[in-house]
Write an enzyme that holds these catalytic residues in place. Structure first.
Site, PDB file in Angstrom:
ATOM      1  N   ARG A   1      49.432   4.244  28.489  1.00 28.98           N
ATOM      2  CA  ARG A   1      50.063   5.598  28.215  1.00 28.98           C
ATOM      3  C   ARG A   1      51.659   5.642  28.635  1.00 28.98           C
ATOM      4  O   ARG A   1      52.081   5.095  29.507  1.00 28.98           O
ATOM      5  CB  ARG A   1      49.421   6.697  29.407  1.00 28.98           C
TER       6      ARG A   1
ATOM      7  N   HIS B   1      57.749  14.100  28.570  1.00 31.93           N
ATOM      8  CA  HIS B   1      57.400  13.589  29.903  1.00 31.93           C
ATOM      9  C   HIS B   1      58.828  14.072  30.618  1.00 31.93           C
ATOM     10  O   HIS B   1      59.377  13.312  31.300  1.00 31.93           O
ATOM     11  CB  HIS B   1      57.076  12.243  30.254  1.00 31.93           C
TER      12      HIS B   1
ATOM     13  N   GLU C   1      52.270  17.584  32.494  1.00 31.19           N
ATOM     14  CA  GLU C   1      52.442  18.344  33.724  1.00 31.19           C
ATOM     15  C   GLU C   1      53.462  19.379  33.381  1.00 31.19           C
ATOM     16  O   GLU C   1      54.407  19.519  34.034  1.00 31.19           O
ATOM     17  CB  GLU C   1      52.828  17.669  34.597  1.00 31.19           C
TER      18      GLU C   1
ATOM     19  N   ASN D   1      46.066  14.775  35.635  1.00 33.82           N
ATOM     20  CA  ASN D   1      46.567  13.723  36.610  1.00 33.82           C
ATOM     21  C   ASN D   1      46.337  14.519  37.847  1.00 33.82           C
ATOM     22  O   ASN D   1      46.437  15.493  38.301  1.00 33.82           O
ATOM     23  CB  ASN D   1      48.079  14.142  36.474  1.00 33.82           C
TER      24      ASN D   1
ATOM     25  N   TYR E   1      46.049  13.478  42.063  1.00 36.12           N
ATOM     26  CA  TYR E   1      46.328  12.685  43.298  1.00 36.12           C
ATOM     27  C   TYR E   1      45.792  13.209  44.709  1.00 36.12           C
ATOM     28  O   TYR E   1      45.566  12.081  45.340  1.00 36.12           O
ATOM     29  CB  TYR E   1      47.935  12.525  43.388  1.00 36.12           C
TER      30      TYR E   1
ATOM     31  N   GLU F   1      46.606  10.113  34.910  1.00 35.57           N
ATOM     32  CA  GLU F   1      47.224   9.438  35.896  1.00 35.57           C
ATOM     33  C   GLU F   1      46.311   9.600  37.443  1.00 35.57           C
ATOM     34  O   GLU F   1      45.943  10.926  37.529  1.00 35.57           O
ATOM     35  CB  GLU F   1      48.594  10.097  36.286  1.00 35.57           C
TER      36      GLU F   1
HETATM   37  C1  FCB Z   1      53.312  12.870  38.147  1.00 35.63           C
HETATM   38  C2  FCB Z   1      54.308  12.591  37.470  1.00 35.63           C
HETATM   39  C3  FCB Z   1      54.403  11.174  36.884  1.00 35.63           C
HETATM   40  C4  FCB Z   1      54.809  10.259  38.333  1.00 35.63           C
HETATM   41  C5  FCB Z   1      53.622  10.675  39.437  1.00 35.63           C
HETATM   42  C6  FCB Z   1      53.735  10.098  40.698  1.00 35.63           C
HETATM   43  O1  FCB Z   1      53.763  14.145  38.534  1.00 35.63           O
HETATM   44  O2  FCB Z   1      53.741  12.812  35.983  1.00 35.63           O
HETATM   45  O3  FCB Z   1      55.728  10.864  36.368  1.00 35.63           O
HETATM   46  O4  FCB Z   1      56.019  10.768  39.001  1.00 35.63           O
HETATM   47  O5  FCB Z   1      53.523  12.138  39.472  1.00 35.63           O
END
Ligand code: FCB
Length: 465
Positions: free
Chosen positions: A89, A133, A179, A305, A307, A374
């Site tokens: 990607r 992006h 995002e 995405n 985390y 992500e």
């Molecule tokens: C996300 C972003 C990516 C990167 C990660 C850690 O929010 O899309 O570009 O910075 O976090």
């Protein structure tokens, strides 16, 4: 140096629910890796400007050189092959295609992405291309204040059309936006990202115009490339109440609408979350029924995405929003506090969050096809004798992938997974200090070293084939 042998699946049925055609990849974005910001006719982006402002980027870092991927992409594709990646990607830098944001096309920019995607295809790696992006052309910020202006939605769609005309014979998987929440909130509400504004109405306005731009762009791509698959990438960060108090529960519900559902609802249900719209009516942009129809169109996949998770508490003195997110914030460094583990970003390691997001999409949003575009973690990596031993990243990836597998077993329609990131890179306001890569980059020498996690991921992909 030979990597140690890792046991990928031993003892854990890590991948048993994932189909053989599940897509394994890694992700990056243009500004974070390309460098060459002044080369071959590229215009300036708002991030080039922002990173020149004092105190905005950690240690005064800037994206001018980054990973020199613009020059080194062939070497990087060879590394992708060593990682057994099936997909990659990447994002297109809008200012490379339109140095002034629109008008004259810079063919050198398009040619660069043709070469890059050709080489990926030759290596048997499927390109997933993000069209925005965050690196908005500075010229469009000067003329329109970026997505604060409604006309930007159409200008974005024109840019997308140019890219799809140029690359559509090679690229079949498109992601309109990355995002939109972060670009709107960090860029226009908290001021931590480019362009560095702070306004509540700016947040909602930029959000709506981005989503409208997504809808218009999607229509253009469908018309030009009927065989293409089109999605959008959203961050999803479940917000939990900081305590059992009723007010904190309210705060968490509201924060979820403000941060997570504000994108999901219009895209998948054709309306904004009711409570947010009502309470924020003074700050709300013009939204017509036609806008919502345009935003609410069938997607081929939803990019997610994910985390970590956060906490919300009620704060009466915060104007309008009334909630504080991540009340118990941890400094931006690795930590272990009361059994909770935090990455170098200060983000809690909480794989259940992945399950929660996928469950919510299954139960409340009609189970769309999802690709994890992500997931990954920054840790304080060290290159010692030519090797980066990063067991914490391996643990992180293993535990989150296990949740993806479990969600698939429970009925989630998740069809792919991309690690953030292929290599260490320019982590926005955190600069180069935060390292998310499967590949270590020594910035002064630009030497690349596959981390242990990279070898681990390569084996995982090979074992799943
Ligand atoms: C996300 C972003 C990516 C990167 C990660 C850690 O929010 O899309 O570009 O910075 O976090």
């Amino acid at each position: 140096m030979t990597p140690t042998k890792f046991s990928i699946t031993a003892g854990v049925p890590l991948l048993n629910a994932l189909p053989k055609d599940f897509i394994w990849g890694a992700a990056t974005s243009a500004l974070q890796i390309e460098g060459a910001t002044g080369l071959d006719g590229r215009g300036r982006s708002i991030w080039d400007t922002f990173s020149k402002r004092r105190g905005k980027i950690r240690a005064g870092d800037h994206p001018e050189q980054a990973c020199e991927h613009y020059h080194r992409y062939s070497q990087d594709i060879r590394l992708m092959r060593r990682l057994n990646l099936q997909a990659y990607r990447l994002s297109i830098a809008w200012p490379r295609i339109f140095p002034r944001g629109r008008g004259r096309i810079n063919h050198a920019g398009l040619d660069y992405y043709k070469r890059l995607t050709d080489e990926l295809l030759n290596a048997g790696i499927r390109p997933f291309v993000t069209l925005f992006h965050w690196d908005m052309p500075q010229a469009l910020y000067d003329s329109h204040r970026g997505f604060l202006h409604r006309d930007m939605a159409a200008i974005f769609a024109d840019y997308v059309e140019t890219v799809v005309r140029g690359l559509g014979d090679r690229v079949k998987d498109w992601i309109t936006l990355n995002e939109p929440f972060e670009h709107a909130a960090l860029g226009h509400l908290t001021g931590d990202h480019a362009p560095g504004r702070r306004s509540l109405s700016g947040y909602f306005t930029v959000m709506h115009h981005q989503l409208l731009g997504h809808g218009l762009a999607l229509q253009r791509i469908r018309a030009l490339a009927p065989d293409a698959r089109v999605g959008i990438t959203l961050s999803q960060t479940p917000i939990h109440p900081a305590s059992g108090r009723q007010r904190d529960q309210w705060a968490a519900g509201f924060a979820n609408q403000l941060i997570n559902r504000i994108t999901l609802d219009p895209l998948l249900k054709g309306k904004y979350p009711e409570q947010v719209q009502r309470r924020m009516r003074w700050f709300w942009p013009k939204v017509t029924a036609a806008d919502l129809n345009c935003i609410h169109q069938p997607l081929d996949f939803l990019g997610i995405n994910h985390y970590s998770c956060e906490f919300a508490s009620y704060r009466w003195y915060i104007p309008f929003l009334r909630c504080w997110i991540n009340g118990a914030a941890v400094a931006e460094q690795e930590a272990e506090i009361d059994g909770r583990r935090y990455t170098a970003m200060g983000w809690e390691v909480k794989p259940e969050g992945m399950a929660e997001v996928l469950r919510m999409l299954r139960q409340e949003y009609a189970n769309p096809e999802v690709i994890i575009t992500e997931n990954g973690a920054a840790f304080e990596d060290q290159l010692i004798d030519g090797r980066v031993s990063d067991p914490k990243r391996i643990d992180y990836l293993r535990s989150y992938i296990a949740e993806v597998n479990r969600a698939r077993a429970d009925g989630s329609n998740v069809t792919g997974y991309f690690v953030w990131s292929l290599m260490d890179n320019f982590e926005w306001a955190a600069g180069y200090q935060k390292r998310f890569g499967l590949i270590h980059v020594d910035y002064p020498s630009q030497r690349r070293t596959i981390k242990d996690s990279g070898y681990w991921y390569a084996r995982l992909i090979a074992e799943h084939k």
